[in-house]
Write a protein that holds these residues in place. Structure first.
Motif, PDB file in Angstrom:
ATOM      1  N   MET A 132      28.306  41.859  44.705  1.00 49.09           N
ATOM      2  CA  MET A 132      27.268  41.769  43.729  1.00 49.09           C
ATOM      3  C   MET A 132      25.876  42.375  43.640  1.00 49.09           C
ATOM      4  O   MET A 132      25.452  43.091  42.754  1.00 49.09           O
ATOM      5  CB  MET A 132      27.035  40.400  43.477  1.00 49.09           C
ATOM      6  CG  MET A 132      26.236  39.652  42.381  1.00 49.09           C
ATOM      7  SD  MET A 132      24.664  39.123  42.622  1.00 49.09           S
ATOM      8  CE  MET A 132      24.660  38.047  44.027  1.00 49.09           C
ATOM      9  N   MET A 133      25.247  42.213  44.897  1.00 56.11           N
ATOM     10  CA  MET A 133      24.011  43.025  45.236  1.00 56.11           C
ATOM     11  C   MET A 133      24.125  44.553  45.070  1.00 56.11           C
ATOM     12  O   MET A 133      23.361  45.192  44.429  1.00 56.11           O
ATOM     13  CB  MET A 133      23.533  42.584  46.424  1.00 56.11           C
ATOM     14  CG  MET A 133      23.055  41.007  46.385  1.00 56.11           C
ATOM     15  SD  MET A 133      21.986  40.678  45.198  1.00 56.11           S
ATOM     16  CE  MET A 133      20.745  41.284  45.759  1.00 56.11           C
ATOM     17  N   ALA A 134      25.197  45.024  45.442  1.00 54.45           N
ATOM     18  CA  ALA A 134      25.520  46.592  45.424  1.00 54.45           C
ATOM     19  C   ALA A 134      25.700  47.076  44.000  1.00 54.45           C
ATOM     20  O   ALA A 134      25.083  48.061  43.540  1.00 54.45           O
ATOM     21  CB  ALA A 134      26.496  47.105  46.343  1.00 54.45           C
ATOM     22  N   ALA A 135      26.132  46.022  43.124  1.00 54.14           N
ATOM     23  CA  ALA A 135      26.222  46.479  41.650  1.00 54.14           C
ATOM     24  C   ALA A 135      24.850  46.321  40.867  1.00 54.14           C
ATOM     25  O   ALA A 135      24.982  46.129  39.788  1.00 54.14           O
ATOM     26  CB  ALA A 135      27.376  45.789  41.185  1.00 54.14           C
ATOM     27  N   GLY A 136      23.876  46.107  41.645  1.00 59.79           N
ATOM     28  CA  GLY A 136      22.571  45.729  40.845  1.00 59.79           C
ATOM     29  C   GLY A 136      22.047  44.291  41.022  1.00 59.79           C
ATOM     30  O   GLY A 136      21.228  44.048  40.164  1.00 59.79           O
ATOM     31  N   GLY A 137      22.773  43.232  41.275  1.00 64.77           N
ATOM     32  CA  GLY A 137      22.340  42.023  41.471  1.00 64.77           C
ATOM     33  C   GLY A 137      23.027  41.107  40.543  1.00 64.77           C
ATOM     34  O   GLY A 137      23.607  41.803  39.344  1.00 64.77           O
ATOM     35  N   ARG A 138      22.493  39.887  40.608  1.00 69.70           N
ATOM     36  CA  ARG A 138      22.720  39.049  39.430  1.00 69.70           C
ATOM     37  C   ARG A 138      22.294  39.074  38.069  1.00 69.70           C
ATOM     38  O   ARG A 138      20.914  39.549  38.072  1.00 69.70           O
ATOM     39  CB  ARG A 138      22.587  37.494  40.186  1.00 69.70           C
ATOM     40  CG  ARG A 138      22.839  36.503  39.070  1.00 69.70           C
ATOM     41  CD  ARG A 138      22.633  35.172  39.850  1.00 69.70           C
ATOM     42  NE  ARG A 138      22.993  34.850  41.144  1.00 69.70           N
ATOM     43  CZ  ARG A 138      23.807  33.865  41.624  1.00 69.70           C
ATOM     44  NH1 ARG A 138      23.899  32.833  40.789  1.00 69.70           N
ATOM     45  NH2 ARG A 138      24.202  33.917  42.570  1.00 69.70           N
ATOM     46  N   SER A 139      22.866  38.854  37.061  1.00 74.69           N
ATOM     47  CA  SER A 139      22.183  39.310  35.824  1.00 74.69           C
ATOM     48  C   SER A 139      21.167  38.205  35.380  1.00 74.69           C
ATOM     49  O   SER A 139      21.175  36.854  35.935  1.00 74.69           O
ATOM     50  CB  SER A 139      23.183  38.727  34.698  1.00 74.69           C
ATOM     51  OG  SER A 139      22.615  38.597  33.444  1.00 74.69           O
TER      52      SER A 139
END
Length: 147
Positions: free
Chosen positions: A111-118
């Motif tokens: 989740m963090m590698a994908a840009g974090g939480r919405s």
């Protein structure tokens, strides 16, 4: 006179401010004590006895024993101090953060590698349910754009 705290309305967020600092003073002091090897050993040998040496509330002590980091934060804990508990347990910060979000360490890392939480759903709820009305773009007459 109490300070206005509009950030209190941010869903799922506890801001570590002066009030939280006062509430969690002894909890955070306990955490900092774990920086010394001899204190980590004493804590691991008898967690309850070690916690009872600190002027923490019973609720704070139980949150530590349960390793309920979200509860520790609500009770005044600062995540950077609470990380000392995780380190004492041999857990990484990612493992700790994952446990706080209901994710595994790997899920949290992805989740963090994908840009974090919405940020969706985690914005300040304004007077009329608008997200951060004081930061919305204003039209020439002071009206919100789109109205």
């Amino acid at each position: 006179m109490a300070l206005e705290k509009p950030y209190k309305d941010v869903p799922g967020t506890t801001i570590f401010d002066a009030d939280q600092s006062r509430k969690g003073y002894w909890l955070n002091q306990f955490c900092m004590s774990l920086m010394k090897a001899e204190n980590r050993e004493k804590f691991k040998a008898d967690e309850r006895a070690y916690l009872d040496q600190w002027a923490m509330t019973e609720e704070q002590k139980q949150a530590v024993l349960d390793r309920d980091l979200n509860r520790c934060i609500a009770l005044g804990g600062n995540i950077y101090f609470l990380a000392k508990i995780g380190a004492t347990d041999g857990r990484s910060f990612q493992q700790m953060a994952g446990s706080m979000t209901g994710m595994t360490e790997e899920e949290y890392r992805q989740m963090m590698a994908a840009g974090g939480r919405s940020a969706e759903g985690n914005r300040y709820a304004g007077e009329h349910g608008d997200a951060q009305p004081h930061r919305q773009p204003q039209g020439a007459a002071g009206q919100k754009k789109g109205n």
